[in-house]
Design an enzyme around this catalytic site. Structure first.
Site, short mmCIF file in Angstrom:
data_model
loop_
_atom_site.label_atom_id
_atom_site.label_comp_id
_atom_site.label_asym_id
_atom_site.label_seq_id
_atom_site.Cartn_x
_atom_site.Cartn_y
_atom_site.Cartn_z
N ASP A 20 -16.48 5.02 -22.51
CA ASP A 20 -15.20 5.33 -21.87
C ASP A 20 -14.35 4.07 -21.90
OD1 ASP A 20 -13.02 5.73 -20.22
OD2 ASP A 20 -14.17 6.78 -18.66
N HIS A 135 -8.37 1.60 -4.22
CA HIS A 135 -7.87 2.92 -4.65
C HIS A 135 -8.62 4.07 -3.97
CE1 HIS A 135 -5.44 0.99 -7.63
NE2 HIS A 135 -6.47 0.48 -8.27
N ASP A 172 -3.77 -7.54 -5.95
CA ASP A 172 -4.25 -6.88 -7.16
C ASP A 172 -3.02 -6.32 -7.90
OD1 ASP A 172 -7.03 -5.37 -8.21
OD2 ASP A 172 -5.20 -4.21 -8.61
N HIS A 174 -2.66 -3.50 -9.33
CA HIS A 174 -2.47 -2.06 -9.14
C HIS A 174 -2.11 -1.77 -7.69
CE1 HIS A 174 -5.37 -2.37 -12.57
NE2 HIS A 174 -4.56 -1.44 -13.07
N ASP A 265 -6.49 -9.03 -11.54
CA ASP A 265 -5.89 -8.43 -12.73
C ASP A 265 -4.39 -8.72 -12.74
OD1 ASP A 265 -5.50 -6.81 -10.53
OD2 ASP A 265 -6.61 -5.10 -11.34
N TYR A 305 -10.14 -8.37 -14.91
CA TYR A 305 -10.95 -7.90 -16.03
C TYR A 305 -11.01 -8.86 -17.21
CZ TYR A 305 -10.39 -4.04 -12.92
OH TYR A 305 -10.39 -3.29 -11.77
#
Ligand code: Q9C
Ligand code: ZN
Length: 677
Positions: A20, A135, A172, A174, A265, A305
């Site tokens: 994935d 999240h 972060d 996101h 990230d 990452y």
């Protein structure tokens, strides 16, 4: 030991068992290589190591539904095919047979860190965890997150420790929509998140990630979203967001605890964020947060990452938590137009809820904002050739940037002495914080005489001895042996000592000296206005920018006024000027309360790479004690609830900012001038 590091090696066990491209970046090496780097740098050894415990199911129930907890518990017994099928029920999530154990350790680590900080075992700390959490929602896994570690920590701090005001800073890249949903109607948790948004075209593609989502009901104004509409945001953009949005609100909120959703990230090289902030930026951000809540800061890892960028950024964060001076930021400090536009949109959306924003210049939005989002290409799909190409470019660029950073850090190792204090004989034995050194050395007598000669006030014995010590201290700071210092001298000699210190610094080759004179301390009339000295007089007779390098601002009366002056003028100037050394001088008649002076010193340390020298009048043991703590990295006492700035102080600040904005990048705001292409 002041800093906890919470970890458990079992958290490196969960991994993706099938192919994935979206999920494969959330890999065990994120933790193992970060920990290895912390050890290499000797940082892990300086922390209090705590082995993470599992959160109990009752604790998970603080935030998650019983059915969801049972569903995750059930994954322990599934085979890979069943795990993959279950994973597909959620957006960007994978389960492994060890996920339930890892996720309970991750949540438990966050709770344990809160316990250690609130019990006073440590000042602050970092939980190095996976899976990440921000999240995750009441009944759903999302974006690699299983349990919401930081939301659980906040709820736990409220319920178990009885806290009433918790600030969550989510850096972060996101949007932590999970945290937002959990606390959207709760005024006891202020949630700040910046995130790559691209006008809604970036994952998780939510309307409620935009700046106009401010919370609901009682929680109105306690959700603060700063959406980045372009990739490539860097150090100046992040610092501007802190100075213009987060810190004003945070001081007004006056948190008892700060939780950081510390995802990296948002750093250079990351394939998800495509941003450009370098690792030192996170030391700056953390240092700025450490002035809040008496320094009670708990950071919990979220994303990140690019393995090297992640490890280096975590090291910088831990260094800041340990109180080490921050390396100065690289690059020109001018926020980009898109960042300023985003910042202004949050200010406009939040102004009804926060007094500290009502005094900022929020001109109506103009300029490139008009460019329609429809005109933009759709975002690359993870795994697509475009996505892989963009990530590869970012990674290469990061490798170059990181090696130059490591080189710079190698050339400028941390000074062996963090804080040195030169006292006069009138100052009786002072209670100095452990680690702070008493400065005994002095410049040679002839040299001191040469410097003192033109100044009558320096002929006096006490002042002359003090001068010798200051000269030596400046030497040692510019030499890299000492990071910061305090020097005392008789009140009558402050002005002359400041002038000599400044000239001495320049003669030793300092390229840029920032001089913050508090109270009635005039600038030496014949000082060259050549850009090597930036003179900022707080407590000047009136607001005036006599030149780009000679600025006067009246001393604000209220705490709120002082904070807006520091966040809205002093720090932006300091970040733009990038001084080699900051000289702070406290004039004889200045009336700032000691804790405010300590706060100013703590904050000035950040842009100055730790190089701050404060001149005080002798026989002020309380002030010297507060300053020594601040310069050593001890959290200053929080200034408490902010009073409203006086109208004349607000006016003075606006006037100066408008006048200086074209010259100093970090003073920029989105507005008419910037609209010109
Ligand atoms: N390129 C955390 O960082 N994939 N989760 C988005 C867009 C999901 C990120 C794809 C990213 C989840 C904790
Ligand atoms: Zn993330």
């Amino acid at each position: 030991m002041g800093t906890a590091l919470v970890y458990h090696e079992d958290m490196a066990v969960a991994r993706l068992l099938w192919d994935d491209p979206e999920c494969k970046i959330e890999c065990p090496e994120r933790l193992t290589s970060t920990l290895e780097r912390l050890q290499q740098c000797g940082l892990e050894q300086r922390c209090l190591r705590l082995a993470a415990r599992e959160a109990s199911e009752v604790e998970l129930g603080l935030v998650h539904s019983p059915e969801y907890i049972a569903a995750v518990r059930g994954t322990q017994a599934l085979d890979p095919r069943e795990l993959q099928t279950l994973s597909e029920q959620y957006d960007a999530v994978y389960f492994h047979p060890s996920t339930f154990h890892c996720a309970r350790l991750a949540a438990g680590a966050a709770l344990q860190l809160v316990d250690a900080v609130l019990a006073g075992d440590v000042h602050n700390g970092l939980a190095l965890v996976r899976p990440p959490g921000h999240h995750s929602q009441r009944a759903a896994a999302n974006g690699f997150c299983v349990f919401n570690n930081v939301a659980l920590a906040a709820e736990y701090a409220k319920q178990k420790h009885g806290l009433h005001r918790i600030l969550i800073v989510d850096w972060d890249v996101h949007h932590g929509q999970g945290i937002q949903y959990i606390f959207e109607d709760d005024p006891s948790v202020l949630y700040f998140s910046w995130h790559r948004y691209e006008h809604g075209r970036f994952w998780p593609f939510l309307r409620e990630s935009d700046a106009d989502a401010v919370g609901r009901g009682q929680g109105c104004g306690f959700t603060v979203n700063l959406p980045w509409n372009q990739v490539g945001m860097g150090n100046a953009d992040y610092v501007a967001a802190f100075l213009n949005v987060l810190l004003p609100l945070a001081f007004e909120f006056d948190p008892e605890l700060v939780l950081v959703s510390a995802g990296f990230d948002s750093a250079i090289g990351d394939p998800e964020g495509l941003m450009r902030a370098t690792p030192e930026c996170f030391a700056h951000l953390m240092h700025l947060l450490l002035v809040l809540a008496g320094g009670r800061v708990c950071a919990v890892l979220e994303g990140g990452y690019h393995l090297e960028s992640l490890a280096e950024s975590v090291c910088m964060t831990v260094q800041a938590l340990l109180g080490d001076p921050t390396p100065p930021l690289s690059g020109t400090m001018v926020p980009c137009w898109s960042a300023l536009e985003s910042i202004q949109r949050v200010q406009v959306a939040q102004a009804p809820h926060w007094t500290s924003l009502q005094y900022q210049d929020t001109a109506p939005l103009r300029g490139p904002s008009a460019c329609s989002p429809e005109g933009r290409p759709p975002p690359p799909i993870p795994g697509s050739p475009e996505y892989v190409a963009a990530a590869a470019v970012a990674a290469t660029e990061a490798t170059i940037e990181l090696s130059s950073l490591l080189e710079r850090l190698r050339l400028h190792p941390l000074p062996p002495v963090r804080t040195a204090i030169a006292l006069t004989s009138t100052d009786a034995a002072l209670d100095l914080p452990p680690g702070v050194l008493l400065q005994e050395g002095s410049a040679p007598r002839e040299e001191t005489e040469t410097w003192a000669r033109p100044h009558e006030t320096l002929a006096q014995a006490e002042a002359f001895i003090a001068l010798g010590k200051v000269l030596d201290l400046v030497n040692r700071i510019l030499d890299g042996q000492v990071s910061s210092g305090i020097a005392a001298t008789p009140a009558s000699a402050i002005a002359a000592t400041l002038e000599v210190t400044l000239r001495h610094g320049l003669s030793l080759g300092a390229q840029r000296l920032l001089c913050v004179a508090i109270g009635q301390l005039g600038r030496p009339p014949d000082l060259a206005d050549d850009g090597r000295t930036l003179w900022l007089n707080i407590g000047g007779p009136e607001a005036a920018a006599l030149s780009r390098f000679h600025i006067l601002v009246p001393l604000p009366g209220a705490t709120g006024g002082l904070l807006s002056c520091v966040l809205g003028l002093v720090l932006p100037l300091a970040y733009s000027f990038q001084p080699d050394l900051v000289l702070v001088a406290l004039g004889p008649s200045q009336s700032l309360p000691d804790p405010h002076i300590a706060l100013l010193a703590s904050l000035l340390r950040v842009p100055a790479g730790g190089r701050v020298l404060v001149l005080v009048q002798e026989s002020k043991p309380q002030l010297v004690g507060a300053l020594a703590g601040a310069l050593y990295g001890k959290a200053p006492p929080s200034p408490g609830p902010c009073s409203t700035p006086a109208p004349q102080d607000t006016w003075a600040l606006r006037h100066l900012r408008a006048q200086l904005e074209p010259q100093w990048g970090m003073l920029r705001v989105a507005g008419e001038e910037l609209a010109l292409p």
